[in-house]
Scaffold this active site. Structure first.
Site, PDB file in Angstrom:
ATOM      1  N   CYS A 188      -2.257   6.228 -10.220  1.00 56.78           N
ATOM      2  CA  CYS A 188      -2.040   5.956  -9.165  1.00 56.78           C
ATOM      3  C   CYS A 188      -3.875   5.598  -8.547  1.00 56.78           C
ATOM      4  O   CYS A 188      -4.140   4.580  -8.167  1.00 56.78           O
ATOM      5  CB  CYS A 188      -1.140   6.623  -8.074  1.00 56.78           C
ATOM      6  SG  CYS A 188      -1.222   5.635  -6.726  1.00 56.78           S
ATOM      7  N   CYS A 197      -2.293   1.890  -8.511  1.00 59.36           N
ATOM      8  CA  CYS A 197      -2.091   1.587  -6.984  1.00 59.36           C
ATOM      9  C   CYS A 197      -3.626   1.399  -5.954  1.00 59.36           C
ATOM     10  O   CYS A 197      -4.110  -0.094  -5.830  1.00 59.36           O
ATOM     11  CB  CYS A 197      -1.669   2.043  -6.120  1.00 59.36           C
ATOM     12  SG  CYS A 197      -0.153   3.642  -6.496  1.00 59.36           S
ATOM     13  N   LYS A 201      -6.588  -1.277  -8.087  1.00 58.60           N
ATOM     14  CA  LYS A 201      -5.693  -1.882  -7.675  1.00 58.60           C
ATOM     15  C   LYS A 201      -5.983  -2.849  -6.836  1.00 58.60           C
ATOM     16  O   LYS A 201      -6.892  -4.141  -6.167  1.00 58.60           O
ATOM     17  CB  LYS A 201      -4.801  -2.255  -8.669  1.00 58.60           C
ATOM     18  CG  LYS A 201      -4.136  -3.150  -8.620  1.00 58.60           C
ATOM     19  CD  LYS A 201      -3.473  -3.396  -6.906  1.00 58.60           C
ATOM     20  CE  LYS A 201      -2.065  -2.470  -6.700  1.00 58.60           C
ATOM     21  NZ  LYS A 201      -0.500  -1.940  -7.471  1.00 58.60           N
ATOM     22  N   TYR A 221       4.762  -6.489 -12.009  1.00 61.08           N
ATOM     23  CA  TYR A 221       4.098  -7.433 -10.278  1.00 61.08           C
ATOM     24  C   TYR A 221       2.687  -7.202 -11.079  1.00 61.08           C
ATOM     25  O   TYR A 221       1.763  -7.620 -10.461  1.00 61.08           O
ATOM     26  CB  TYR A 221       4.508  -5.964  -9.922  1.00 61.08           C
ATOM     27  CG  TYR A 221       4.567  -4.530  -9.603  1.00 61.08           C
ATOM     28  CD1 TYR A 221       2.968  -3.703  -9.356  1.00 61.08           C
ATOM     29  CD2 TYR A 221       5.268  -3.809 -10.586  1.00 61.08           C
ATOM     30  CE1 TYR A 221       3.006  -2.859  -9.383  1.00 61.08           C
ATOM     31  CE2 TYR A 221       4.651  -2.144 -11.207  1.00 61.08           C
ATOM     32  CZ  TYR A 221       3.912  -1.958  -9.960  1.00 61.08           C
ATOM     33  OH  TYR A 221       3.654  -0.752 -10.917  1.00 61.08           O
ATOM     34  N   GLU A 274       0.096  -9.523  -9.970  1.00 58.37           N
ATOM     35  CA  GLU A 274      -1.876  -8.877  -8.987  1.00 58.37           C
ATOM     36  C   GLU A 274      -3.067  -9.028  -9.695  1.00 58.37           C
ATOM     37  O   GLU A 274      -4.052  -9.610  -9.699  1.00 58.37           O
ATOM     38  CB  GLU A 274      -1.438  -7.190  -9.056  1.00 58.37           C
ATOM     39  CG  GLU A 274       0.159  -7.132  -7.867  1.00 58.37           C
ATOM     40  CD  GLU A 274      -0.037  -5.570  -7.658  1.00 58.37           C
ATOM     41  OE1 GLU A 274       1.137  -4.828  -7.343  1.00 58.37           O
ATOM     42  OE2 GLU A 274      -0.509  -4.554  -8.882  1.00 58.37           O
ATOM     43  N   HIS A 308       4.570 -12.782  19.269  1.00 56.68           N
ATOM     44  CA  HIS A 308       3.828 -13.588  19.655  1.00 56.68           C
ATOM     45  C   HIS A 308       2.064 -14.000  19.482  1.00 56.68           C
ATOM     46  O   HIS A 308       1.951 -13.449  20.313  1.00 56.68           O
ATOM     47  CB  HIS A 308       4.523 -15.101  20.335  1.00 56.68           C
ATOM     48  CG  HIS A 308       4.078 -16.542  19.936  1.00 56.68           C
ATOM     49  ND1 HIS A 308       4.881 -17.519  19.422  1.00 56.68           N
ATOM     50  CD2 HIS A 308       3.372 -17.332  20.743  1.00 56.68           C
ATOM     51  CE1 HIS A 308       4.182 -18.227  19.069  1.00 56.68           C
ATOM     52  NE2 HIS A 308       3.769 -18.789  20.132  1.00 56.68           N
ATOM     53  N   GLU A 312       7.092 -12.718  13.093  1.00 53.68           N
ATOM     54  CA  GLU A 312       8.221 -13.094  14.400  1.00 53.68           C
ATOM     55  C   GLU A 312       9.066 -13.789  13.404  1.00 53.68           C
ATOM     56  O   GLU A 312      10.611 -13.926  14.366  1.00 53.68           O
ATOM     57  CB  GLU A 312       7.633 -13.222  15.742  1.00 53.68           C
ATOM     58  CG  GLU A 312       7.257 -15.007  15.447  1.00 53.68           C
ATOM     59  CD  GLU A 312       6.585 -15.399  16.258  1.00 53.68           C
ATOM     60  OE1 GLU A 312       7.403 -15.335  17.926  1.00 53.68           O
ATOM     61  OE2 GLU A 312       5.348 -15.717  16.399  1.00 53.68           O
TER      62      GLU A 312
HETATM   63  P1  FAD Z   1       0.774   9.822 -13.508  1.00 53.02           P
HETATM   64  O1  FAD Z   1       0.431   9.072 -11.570  1.00 53.02           O
HETATM   65  O2  FAD Z   1       1.122   8.949 -13.955  1.00 53.02           O
HETATM   66  O3  FAD Z   1       0.480  10.874 -13.270  1.00 53.02           O
HETATM   67  C1  FAD Z   1       0.835  11.803 -14.904  1.00 53.02           C
HETATM   68  C2  FAD Z   1      -0.659  12.704 -15.017  1.00 53.02           C
HETATM   69  O4  FAD Z   1      -0.060  13.267 -15.717  1.00 53.02           O
HETATM   70  C3  FAD Z   1      -1.881  11.777 -15.334  1.00 53.02           C
HETATM   71  O5  FAD Z   1      -2.934  12.429 -14.794  1.00 53.02           O
HETATM   72  C4  FAD Z   1      -2.237  12.568 -16.972  1.00 53.02           C
HETATM   73  O6  FAD Z   1      -3.460  11.789 -17.846  1.00 53.02           O
HETATM   74  C5  FAD Z   1      -1.504  12.943 -16.626  1.00 53.02           C
HETATM   75  N1  FAD Z   1      -0.381  13.743 -18.559  1.00 53.02           N
HETATM   76  C6  FAD Z   1      -0.089  13.121 -19.098  1.00 53.02           C
HETATM   77  N2  FAD Z   1       0.402  13.606 -20.078  1.00 53.02           N
HETATM   78  C7  FAD Z   1      -0.275  14.991 -19.839  1.00 53.02           C
HETATM   79  C8  FAD Z   1      -0.154  16.211 -21.102  1.00 53.02           C
HETATM   80  N3  FAD Z   1       0.145  16.277 -22.262  1.00 53.02           N
HETATM   81  N4  FAD Z   1      -0.712  17.473 -20.696  1.00 53.02           N
HETATM   82  C9  FAD Z   1      -1.740  17.261 -19.505  1.00 53.02           C
HETATM   83  N5  FAD Z   1      -1.490  16.332 -18.711  1.00 53.02           N
HETATM   84  C10 FAD Z   1      -1.458  15.124 -18.652  1.00 53.02           C
HETATM   85  N6  FAD Z   1       3.277   2.271  -7.377  1.00 53.02           N
HETATM   86  C11 FAD Z   1       3.187   1.983  -6.194  1.00 53.02           C
HETATM   87  O7  FAD Z   1       3.713   2.770  -5.429  1.00 53.02           O
HETATM   88  N7  FAD Z   1       1.828   1.207  -5.988  1.00 53.02           N
HETATM   89  C12 FAD Z   1       1.530  -0.064  -6.275  1.00 53.02           C
HETATM   90  O8  FAD Z   1       0.607  -0.374  -5.831  1.00 53.02           O
HETATM   91  C13 FAD Z   1       1.468   0.982  -7.711  1.00 53.02           C
HETATM   92  N8  FAD Z   1       0.530   0.244  -8.173  1.00 53.02           N
HETATM   93  C14 FAD Z   1       0.175   0.287  -9.846  1.00 53.02           C
HETATM   94  C15 FAD Z   1      -0.545  -0.781 -10.446  1.00 53.02           C
HETATM   95  C16 FAD Z   1      -1.790  -0.111 -11.637  1.00 53.02           C
HETATM   96  C17 FAD Z   1      -1.398  -0.813 -12.385  1.00 53.02           C
HETATM   97  C18 FAD Z   1      -0.086   0.716 -11.926  1.00 53.02           C
HETATM   98  C19 FAD Z   1      -0.794   1.281 -14.113  1.00 53.02           C
HETATM   99  C20 FAD Z   1       0.694   1.586 -11.963  1.00 53.02           C
HETATM  100  C21 FAD Z   1       0.784   0.978 -10.126  1.00 53.02           C
HETATM  101  N9  FAD Z   1       1.354   1.497  -9.234  1.00 53.02           N
HETATM  102  C22 FAD Z   1       1.906   1.529  -8.516  1.00 53.02           C
HETATM  103  C23 FAD Z   1       2.553   2.719  -9.987  1.00 53.02           C
HETATM  104  C24 FAD Z   1       2.394   4.745  -9.592  1.00 53.02           C
HETATM  105  O9  FAD Z   1       0.893   4.484 -10.067  1.00 53.02           O
HETATM  106  C25 FAD Z   1       3.257   5.208 -10.296  1.00 53.02           C
HETATM  107  O10 FAD Z   1       4.217   5.002 -10.211  1.00 53.02           O
HETATM  108  C26 FAD Z   1       2.732   7.021 -10.192  1.00 53.02           C
HETATM  109  O11 FAD Z   1       1.435   7.078 -10.549  1.00 53.02           O
HETATM  110  C27 FAD Z   1       3.397   7.787 -10.841  1.00 53.02           C
HETATM  111  O12 FAD Z   1       3.150   9.048 -10.643  1.00 53.02           O
HETATM  112  P2  FAD Z   1       3.757  10.527 -11.467  1.00 53.02           P
HETATM  113  O13 FAD Z   1       2.843  11.584 -10.987  1.00 53.02           O
HETATM  114  O14 FAD Z   1       5.122  10.236 -12.549  1.00 53.02           O
HETATM  115  O15 FAD Z   1       2.628   9.754 -12.572  1.00 53.02           O
END
Ligand code: FAD
Length: 455
Positions: A43, A48, A51, A177, A181, A435, A440
């Protein structure tokens, strides 16, 4: 003293992991986290946040055009991609520090490196074994490209944030999405954009009226949107990339971006060997408390592929920490989760689509309005806003609210509170409008639409 190095080891310092770590540590748990890339996760680093910054930047392209009708002469307006990207990177760097700081301030031990699971109580990171009473998998997901020849020539959203220059001609693959975007982002900055989607209509899973209306609006903004069209091959040509399509034609482009789906990050983690159930997509299968088939291993966020949104990952992480370390039984409620698509125009939605509502309630009343935004009356813009209410006819409860139009996400966030509180159509009717606003219209729609749901 526990027999383990930590009470909780979190793999992944993204949305879900950060929240779970902070809250668990607040309950007195000894917590560690491993992050292999950058704190903040998808994110903050490549989702997010960057983006939305690009969306803001690209909207100026349209705003300058609109300004003329209001008397402005905007001469010599030029866009510099390198400045946009450098400023975006600076902000992301600032946020990353804040996210690392959240762990450090909470007393969470951070490991910078890739972690794998060795046994049900042991994680290996940077060649070191660390033991923990509980393990939380919060590793998120990664983009996948279509399996066609030349896929290695395509970029994904990951690379789109770091392109050296703004491509002149961009082909976006996908109808979700992220595809919509990025089509808007490149279009706003002045690229020639073609968006290809193999399905019938973009934004599968959204309300059909919203899907159809947005498709029409994207075309009006200059995006060459082609549905029921897919790519079969990408090759390097003299003047750029040559992209072959399923209809037999070819297109030339400087950049092909695949926004064709994401896969949970479970490959090589070592989970299957421990008996952790994964589904056919590789997602960790969990119960409503985010517990996997191995009792002391939990998973939250995109790696579970439930509802892949940041606020959902955060809430799942919070509920996990409350339940497991705070002695409060909490779980995420997936009903009435509002969401936005930051396309141009944007989409905001909460609750059920018309088709879902008909399936669930049988008889539903639909209210819909399409109108020209006031701003367009002078600017001469062609855009039209669509708003829609879906109401359970028996109870009068509003069960779905959808919008295509400027700042739809900002508007729908407030309406989501009303839906969460169980508001009826009569409550909407009794609410005084502000308004003159577009919003609205949500409290002034009186005429039911008398047509059956579209296929
Ligand atoms: P992540 O945030 O992906 O975190 C996982 C972390 O784990 C990463 O930092 C990764 O490096 C780390 N990792 C993975 N494997 C390992 C490992 N083996 N050892 C150590 N570290 C590891 N959501 C919204 O709500 N609104 C939006 O506008 C939106 N826009 C988006 C736009 C794009 C282009 C993308 C790709 C996604 C978007 N999302 C949006 C979705 C949102 O980013 C995810 O739903 C959210 O980040 C999920 O959080 P998470 O904690 O599950 O995983």
């Amino acid at each position: 003293m526990s027999q383990y190095d930590f009470d909780l080891f979190i793999i992944g310092g993204g949305s879900g992991g950060v929240r779970a770590g902070r809250i668990a540590a607040g309950y007195g748990a000894r917590v560690a986290v491993a992050e292999e890339y950058r704190y903040g996760g998808t994110c903050v680093i490549r989702g997010c946040v960057p983006k939305k910054l690009l969306v803001y930047g690209s909207e100026f392209g349209h705003a300058f055009e609109e300004a003329a009708g209001f008397g402005w002469t905007v001469s010599g307006a030029r866009f510099d991609w390198a400045t946009m990207i450098a400023n975006k990177d600076k902000e992301i760097g600032r946020l990353e520090k804040i996210y690392r700081g959240i762990f450090e301030n909470a007393g969470v031990k951070t490991f910078d490196g890739r972690a794998t699971v060795k046994d049900v109580h042991t994680v290996v990171v940077n060649g070191k074994s660390v033991s923990a009473g509980k393990i939380l998998i919060a590793t998120g997901g990664h983009p996948v490209k279509p399996a066609v020849p030349g896929a290695e020539l395509m970029i994904t959203s990951n690379e789109a944030f770091h392109l050296k220059a703004l491509p002149k001609r961009v082909i976006i693959l996908g109808g979700g999405y992220i595809a919509c975007e990025f089509a808007g982002i490149f279009n706003g900055f002045g690229s020639e954009v073609t968006q290809l989607y193999r399905g019938e209509q973009i934004l599968r899973g959204f309300d059909d009226d919203i899907r159809n209306h947005l498709a029409g609006e994207l075309v009006k903004t200059g995006i060459d949107l082609r549905v029921k069209t897919d790519v079969t091959k990408v090759e390097k040509g003299k003047g750029g990339l040559i992209v072959s399509l399923t209809d037999g034609s070819t297109l030339q482009a400087d950049c092909v971006m695949a926004a064709t789906g994401r896969r949970p990050n479970t490959d090589g983690l070592g989970l299957e060997a421990l008996g952790v159930d994964l589904d056919e997509e590789g997602a960790v299968v969990v119960d409503e408390y985010s517990q996997s088939s191995v009792p002391n291993i939990y998973a939250v966020g995109d790696v579970t592929n439930r509802m892949n949104l940041t606020p959902v990952a955060i809430r799942e992480g919070h509920a996990f920490a409350d339940t497991v370390f705070g002695g409060k039984s909490r779980r995420m409620v997936y009903e009435n989760v509002p969401a936005a698509v930051f396309s141009q125009p944007s989409v905001g939605t909460v609750g059920l689509s018309e088709a879902e509502a008909r399936k669930r309630f049988g008889e539903v009343d639909v209210y819909r309005t399409v109108f020209r935004p006031m701003r367009a009356t002078i600017s001469g813009g062609e855009g039209r806003i669509m708003m829609k209410l879906v109401v359970d006819a028996k109870s009068d409860r509003v069960v779905g609210v959808h919008m295509v139009g400027h700042e739809a996400g900002e508007i729908i966030q407030g309406i989501a509170i009303a839906l969460k509180a169980g508001a009826t159509k009569a409550d909407f009717d009794a609410t005084v409008g502000i308004h003159p606003t577009a919003a609205e219209e949500f409290v002034t729609m009186r005429e039911k639409v008398r047509e059956p749901v579209r296929a």
